[in-house]
Design a protein around this motif. Structure first.
Motif, PDB file in Angstrom:
ATOM      1  N   MET A  95     -38.993  81.455  63.787  1.00 35.07           N
ATOM      2  CA  MET A  95     -39.203  80.047  63.147  1.00 35.07           C
ATOM      3  C   MET A  95     -40.809  79.965  63.514  1.00 35.07           C
ATOM      4  O   MET A  95     -41.332  79.126  62.726  1.00 35.07           O
ATOM      5  CB  MET A  95     -38.403  79.313  64.037  1.00 35.07           C
ATOM      6  N   ASN A  96     -41.180  80.273  64.537  1.00 38.35           N
ATOM      7  CA  ASN A  96     -42.693  80.372  64.762  1.00 38.35           C
ATOM      8  C   ASN A  96     -43.639  80.841  63.665  1.00 38.35           C
ATOM      9  O   ASN A  96     -44.610  80.237  63.251  1.00 38.35           O
ATOM     10  CB  ASN A  96     -43.215  80.864  66.006  1.00 38.35           C
ATOM     11  N   GLU A  97     -43.008  81.930  63.206  1.00 41.41           N
ATOM     12  CA  GLU A  97     -43.848  82.712  62.153  1.00 41.41           C
ATOM     13  C   GLU A  97     -43.678  81.852  60.681  1.00 41.41           C
ATOM     14  O   GLU A  97     -44.662  81.907  60.090  1.00 41.41           O
ATOM     15  CB  GLU A  97     -43.028  83.999  61.744  1.00 41.41           C
ATOM     16  N   ILE A  98     -42.731  81.282  60.595  1.00 40.30           N
ATOM     17  CA  ILE A  98     -42.613  80.575  59.155  1.00 40.30           C
ATOM     18  C   ILE A  98     -43.478  79.406  59.406  1.00 40.30           C
ATOM     19  O   ILE A  98     -44.194  79.067  58.331  1.00 40.30           O
ATOM     20  CB  ILE A  98     -41.090  79.977  59.293  1.00 40.30           C
ATOM     21  N   ILE A  99     -43.340  78.588  60.490  1.00 42.05           N
ATOM     22  CA  ILE A  99     -44.268  77.335  60.663  1.00 42.05           C
ATOM     23  C   ILE A  99     -45.700  78.099  60.495  1.00 42.05           C
ATOM     24  O   ILE A  99     -46.621  77.464  59.951  1.00 42.05           O
ATOM     25  CB  ILE A  99     -44.065  76.841  61.984  1.00 42.05           C
ATOM     26  N   HIS A 100     -46.183  79.043  61.301  1.00 40.09           N
ATOM     27  CA  HIS A 100     -47.305  79.440  61.032  1.00 40.09           C
ATOM     28  C   HIS A 100     -47.786  80.032  59.780  1.00 40.09           C
ATOM     29  O   HIS A 100     -48.910  79.787  59.242  1.00 40.09           O
ATOM     30  CB  HIS A 100     -47.580  80.726  62.173  1.00 40.09           C
ATOM     31  N   ALA A 101     -46.766  80.499  58.808  1.00 39.32           N
ATOM     32  CA  ALA A 101     -47.077  81.116  57.551  1.00 39.32           C
ATOM     33  C   ALA A 101     -47.152  79.841  56.716  1.00 39.32           C
ATOM     34  O   ALA A 101     -48.139  79.577  55.735  1.00 39.32           O
ATOM     35  CB  ALA A 101     -45.642  81.900  57.151  1.00 39.32           C
ATOM     36  N   LEU A 102     -46.731  78.740  56.962  1.00 32.36           N
ATOM     37  CA  LEU A 102     -46.895  77.458  56.081  1.00 32.36           C
ATOM     38  C   LEU A 102     -48.166  76.739  56.699  1.00 32.36           C
ATOM     39  O   LEU A 102     -48.565  75.907  56.086  1.00 32.36           O
ATOM     40  CB  LEU A 102     -45.749  76.501  56.701  1.00 32.36           C
ATOM     41  N   GLY A 103     -48.875  77.186  57.727  1.00 26.41           N
ATOM     42  CA  GLY A 103     -50.225  76.657  58.128  1.00 26.41           C
ATOM     43  C   GLY A 103     -49.964  75.384  58.922  1.00 26.41           C
ATOM     44  O   GLY A 103     -50.795  74.336  58.814  1.00 26.41           O
ATOM     45  N   ILE A 104     -48.620  75.227  59.500  1.00 23.88           N
ATOM     46  CA  ILE A 104     -48.736  73.956  60.337  1.00 23.88           C
ATOM     47  C   ILE A 104     -49.135  74.160  61.807  1.00 23.88           C
ATOM     48  O   ILE A 104     -48.751  75.265  62.297  1.00 23.88           O
ATOM     49  CB  ILE A 104     -47.041  73.593  60.305  1.00 23.88           C
ATOM     50  N   ASP A 105     -49.856  73.334  62.360  1.00 25.45           N
ATOM     51  CA  ASP A 105     -50.306  73.209  63.602  1.00 25.45           C
ATOM     52  C   ASP A 105     -49.608  72.309  64.581  1.00 25.45           C
ATOM     53  O   ASP A 105     -49.516  70.980  64.123  1.00 25.45           O
ATOM     54  CB  ASP A 105     -51.876  73.141  63.529  1.00 25.45           C
ATOM     55  N   TRP A 106     -48.857  72.639  65.654  1.00 29.80           N
ATOM     56  CA  TRP A 106     -48.280  71.861  66.622  1.00 29.80           C
ATOM     57  C   TRP A 106     -49.175  70.875  67.009  1.00 29.80           C
ATOM     58  O   TRP A 106     -48.792  69.642  67.220  1.00 29.80           O
ATOM     59  CB  TRP A 106     -47.526  72.577  67.568  1.00 29.80           C
ATOM     60  N   ARG A 107     -50.229  70.996  67.392  1.00 31.03           N
ATOM     61  CA  ARG A 107     -51.234  70.192  68.144  1.00 31.03           C
ATOM     62  C   ARG A 107     -51.633  69.089  67.068  1.00 31.03           C
ATOM     63  O   ARG A 107     -51.597  68.024  67.498  1.00 31.03           O
ATOM     64  CB  ARG A 107     -52.497  70.805  68.557  1.00 31.03           C
ATOM     65  N   LEU A 108     -51.944  69.368  65.880  1.00 30.62           N
ATOM     66  CA  LEU A 108     -52.216  68.418  64.816  1.00 30.62           C
ATOM     67  C   LEU A 108     -51.014  67.564  64.696  1.00 30.62           C
ATOM     68  O   LEU A 108     -51.200  66.036  64.318  1.00 30.62           O
ATOM     69  CB  LEU A 108     -52.617  69.030  63.741  1.00 30.62           C
TER      70      LEU A 108
END
Length: 191
Positions: A1-14
């Protein structure tokens, strides 16, 4: 799931920063804008409710005034009817009085006419009696051929005429000519 979020370009801090910024904006809007807006809406709602309450109170007052005016109008109409009826009764009484006065005057005129007629009839009867006496004396004087005592013959003729009913003399005088009455009187005095 982290990979998908990272692949989508989503930043948790943002995302967390944006959520914190949104919550701060919401808090700020709630304190500054929404409070004033809600206060304005509450005030507007209170004004609208007050306007409706005032309309209801005005409608109730209008209904009460309409009822009072209807009662006043009914009272005025009743009073006007009473005044009209009183005026009609007064006019009828006045008319009755005028008719009664007119009848009294007419009766007085008729009675005066009757009394005047009776007086004229008596006067005519007396004049006719005098003429009959004069004719009888003249006729008797011509029949005898000499002058008779007028006082004596007048007394005889008056006595004869007085013995005959005055009404019968008048009725017979209407239907018979003056010569036949004079002739009867003359023969009555001569005999």
């Amino acid at each position: 799931m982290n990979e998908i979020i990272h692949a989508l370009g989503i930043d948790w801090r943002l995302i967390i920063t944006q959520i914190l910024g949104f919550l701060l904006l919401l808090f700020f809007l709630n304190k500054v804008v929404f409070t004033k807006v809600f206060a304005f809406l509450d005030q507007r709602q209170a004004d609208i409710k007050g306007t409706y309450d005032q309309l209801d109170a005005d409608r109730a007052a209008m209904d009460r005034l309409r009822g009072e005016y209807e009662q006043r109008l009914a009272g005025i109409e009743a009073e006007a009817r009473e005044k009209i009826q009183a005026a009609v009764k007064e006019a009828q009484t006045l008319r009755d009085n005028l008719v009664a006065d007119a009848h009294q005057q007419a009766d007085a005129i008729l009675e005066k006419g009757r009394s005047d007629s009776e007086r004229e009839r008596q006067k005519a009867f007396l004049e006719m009696r005098q003429q009959i006496v004069t004719l009888a004396i003249t006729a008797a004087g011509k029949v005898i051929g000499e002058s008779l005592d007028p006082a004596r013959h007048t007394a005889l003729v008056d006595g004869f005429i007085g013995s005959v009913n005055a009404g019968a003399v008048i009725e017979s005088g209407r239907g018979v000519s003056g010569n036949s009455v004079g002739d009867g009187a003359g023969t009555g005095t001569i005999a």
